[in-house]
Structures are given as C-alpha cells and as structure tokens.
Design a protein around this motif. Structure first.
Motif, PDB file in Angstrom:
ATOM      1  N   ILE A  62       0.868  -1.318  -0.418  1.00 34.16           N
ATOM      2  CA  ILE A  62       0.016   0.239  -0.049  1.00 34.16           C
ATOM      3  C   ILE A  62       1.081   1.299  -0.178  1.00 34.16           C
ATOM      4  O   ILE A  62       0.484   2.613  -0.176  1.00 34.16           O
ATOM      5  CB  ILE A  62      -1.283   0.414   1.448  1.00 34.16           C
ATOM      6  CG1 ILE A  62      -1.801   1.284   1.025  1.00 34.16           C
ATOM      7  CG2 ILE A  62       0.162   0.314   2.444  1.00 34.16           C
ATOM      8  CD1 ILE A  62      -2.916   0.659   0.408  1.00 34.16           C
ATOM      9  N   THR A  63       1.855   1.001   0.477  1.00 35.63           N
ATOM     10  CA  THR A  63       3.352   2.468   0.735  1.00 35.63           C
ATOM     11  C   THR A  63       3.256   2.669  -0.770  1.00 35.63           C
ATOM     12  O   THR A  63       3.074   4.307  -1.244  1.00 35.63           O
ATOM     13  CB  THR A  63       4.592   1.695   1.569  1.00 35.63           C
ATOM     14  OG1 THR A  63       3.943   1.786   2.605  1.00 35.63           O
ATOM     15  CG2 THR A  63       5.259   3.088   1.129  1.00 35.63           C
ATOM     16  N   ILE A  64       3.654   1.894  -1.617  1.00 36.14           N
ATOM     17  CA  ILE A  64       3.539   2.082  -3.272  1.00 36.14           C
ATOM     18  C   ILE A  64       2.463   2.622  -4.041  1.00 36.14           C
ATOM     19  O   ILE A  64       2.634   3.248  -4.773  1.00 36.14           O
ATOM     20  CB  ILE A  64       4.823   0.735  -3.984  1.00 36.14           C
ATOM     21  CG1 ILE A  64       5.532   0.469  -3.448  1.00 36.14           C
ATOM     22  CG2 ILE A  64       4.574   1.331  -5.334  1.00 36.14           C
ATOM     23  CD1 ILE A  64       6.195  -0.601  -3.837  1.00 36.14           C
ATOM     24  N   TYR A  65       1.778   1.742  -3.752  1.00 37.48           N
ATOM     25  CA  TYR A  65       0.501   2.172  -3.971  1.00 37.48           C
ATOM     26  C   TYR A  65      -0.388   3.547  -4.566  1.00 37.48           C
ATOM     27  O   TYR A  65      -1.645   3.969  -4.839  1.00 37.48           O
ATOM     28  CB  TYR A  65      -0.679   0.900  -4.153  1.00 37.48           C
ATOM     29  CG  TYR A  65      -0.520  -0.685  -4.816  1.00 37.48           C
ATOM     30  CD1 TYR A  65      -0.911  -0.211  -6.151  1.00 37.48           C
ATOM     31  CD2 TYR A  65      -0.407  -1.614  -4.501  1.00 37.48           C
ATOM     32  CE1 TYR A  65      -0.753  -1.335  -7.323  1.00 37.48           C
ATOM     33  CE2 TYR A  65       0.294  -2.268  -5.460  1.00 37.48           C
ATOM     34  CZ  TYR A  65      -0.349  -2.426  -6.703  1.00 37.48           C
ATOM     35  OH  TYR A  65      -0.387  -3.425  -7.540  1.00 37.48           O
ATOM     36  N   ARG A  66       0.226   4.015  -2.529  1.00 43.15           N
ATOM     37  CA  ARG A  66      -0.736   5.549  -2.433  1.00 43.15           C
ATOM     38  C   ARG A  66      -0.210   6.218  -3.480  1.00 43.15           C
ATOM     39  O   ARG A  66      -0.733   7.536  -3.769  1.00 43.15           O
ATOM     40  CB  ARG A  66      -0.568   5.546  -1.328  1.00 43.15           C
ATOM     41  CG  ARG A  66      -1.125   4.640  -0.294  1.00 43.15           C
ATOM     42  CD  ARG A  66      -0.945   5.446   1.538  1.00 43.15           C
ATOM     43  NE  ARG A  66      -1.756   4.924   2.590  1.00 43.15           N
ATOM     44  CZ  ARG A  66      -0.890   4.256   3.453  1.00 43.15           C
ATOM     45  NH1 ARG A  66       0.242   3.946   3.897  1.00 43.15           N
ATOM     46  NH2 ARG A  66      -2.243   3.613   4.530  1.00 43.15           N
TER      47      ARG A  66
END
Length: 233
Positions: A62-66
């Motif tokens: 989720i850190t990347i997809y944010r």
C-alpha cells in the motif's frame, strides 16, 4: 476468549502513531524506488511486480500504491529519476558566461555521451527497447523523457539563434540531431564506450565541427555584398 473490540478513537490513535514522519516517508520512497530499479534491470519489466518490489524494499504494498497507481507509473518515475541528473548536468554546462559556442558545445556533447553511456541509464534504455513491442507505452514515456532532458539544450540553441551567434531556425530538431550525434546512434548499444577522456574529446570535436558548419551564421556584410550567385561568361 472473545476478541476485544477497540474503540474507534483508540484505533485512529494507534494508526496515527504508526504513520511515518516526513523523513521516514522520504526514506521509504527511496527504498522502494531503489528496489524497483534493481528489479526492472535484473528481471525485466514484465517479470517485475509491485509485490516483489515491496518485499525487497521492506515496505507494504500500500505504501507504493498510495503514490503510483500501477507498475507503468512506477517505471516512468524510475526512468525520470535516472535521466534527471543528465538534464541537470546539461543545464549547468549551458549556463556559462563568456564561453564561446564551440567550447560550450564541446562540453555539452561530452556530457551527453557520458550521460547516455552511464551503465544504469544505458541498461534502462536497452530495457525499454527490448520491451517496446509488448509495452509500447514504455517507449512513449521514454520519448517524453527525452524532451525533458533536452529542454535546456533547446532553450540554449533558441537563445543563440535569436542573438545571432548560431543559425538554428528549428532548435528542437537541432537539439535532437545534436544528441543523436553525441550518443553515436546505436553504436553505444552494441559496442564498448569510448576509452577515456582523449577519445571522448576527439569524438566531441568531430561532432561539433560538423554541426558548426551548418549552424555558424553567414557574415551579414558578405551576404549582403555578394547576393545571389550570378552565372559567369
């Protein structure tokens, strides 16, 4: 034992404590972008996944997809970061007072060559070419980055043309032509880079002497005096 449900306020408080600070957020971004670059170069575009990048970087997906909606957007950022230093180097080369055009162009061509043949950048270029048929959007993103990198050169040539120091009526086309000559076309994809500063300077001198034959303005007095050539008896 029944699971205890936490009050909403406590859940929010715990999540807040877990959020990274601005410094930590920068470090996390650097970590996953570095992992992305390594994965793309080692495994190729198709075989790389955001899940694997997150695992290698030690961050949550989720850190990347944010920050990136998909792998293509992430790849574009990796390429952008790789070429940004080349743009900054060219900008620094061009902003020089008192240097004549030949010396500026010599330094510029050498820096263009070094930037294009830097191992990491060269590997990314080869990757885009190899994946261009299956993923044409990657090639389009690289074209866009090329315009971004050459923007300082276009501005320099346009200003030199306006000032009468060079004759470059189409600075965008001239910048592309100069960069292609500087890089050596496909030469550096299939052969070893030039061996050392002396060979690079010889290469640059040949390129600059060639373009200046067409870019050097004709003296106004000579042009006005001679006019069109007339047939002789």
């Amino acid at each position: 034992m029944p699971t205890r449900t936490l009050p909403e306020e406590e859940v929010i408080k715990r999540r807040s404590r877990g959020r990274p600070s601005p410094e930590q957020a920068v470090a996390l971004r650097e970590a996953f972008l570095g992992a992305a670059l390594r994965s793309f170069l080692e495994h190729g575009y198709a075989a790389t996944s955001i899940e694997a990048i997150a695992r290698d970087a030690g961050v949550a997906k989720i850190t990347i997809y944010r920050q990136f909606e998909n792998k293509e957007a992430l790849f574009r950022e990796v390429v952008h970061r790789a070429v940004s230093s080349a743009r900054e180097t060219m900008q620094a080369t061009l902003v020089r007072s008192g240097a004549d055009e030949r010396q500026v162009l010599l330094d510029l061509v050498e820096r263009m060559y070094l930037g294009a043949t830097e191992p990491q950048t060269l590997a990314l270029l080869r990757l885009v070419i190899a994946e261009a048929v299956r993923f044409p959007e990657l090639a389009k993103s690289l074209y866009a980055e090329n315009s971004y990198v050459l923007a300082p050169v276009v501005e320099y040539l346009a200003e030199a043309h306006r000032a009468g120091r060079l004759y470059v009526p189409d600075p965008e086309l001239a910048a592309v032509q100069l960069s292609t000559l500087a890089f050596g076309g496909v030469r550096f994809f299939i052969s070893k880079p030039l061996a050392g500063p002396e060979e690079r300077r010889t290469w640059a001198e040949g390129v600059v002497d060639l373009v200046l034959r067409g870019w050097t303005p004709a003296p106004a007095a000579v042009t006005a005096r001679d006019g069109p050539a007339e047939a002789s008896d």
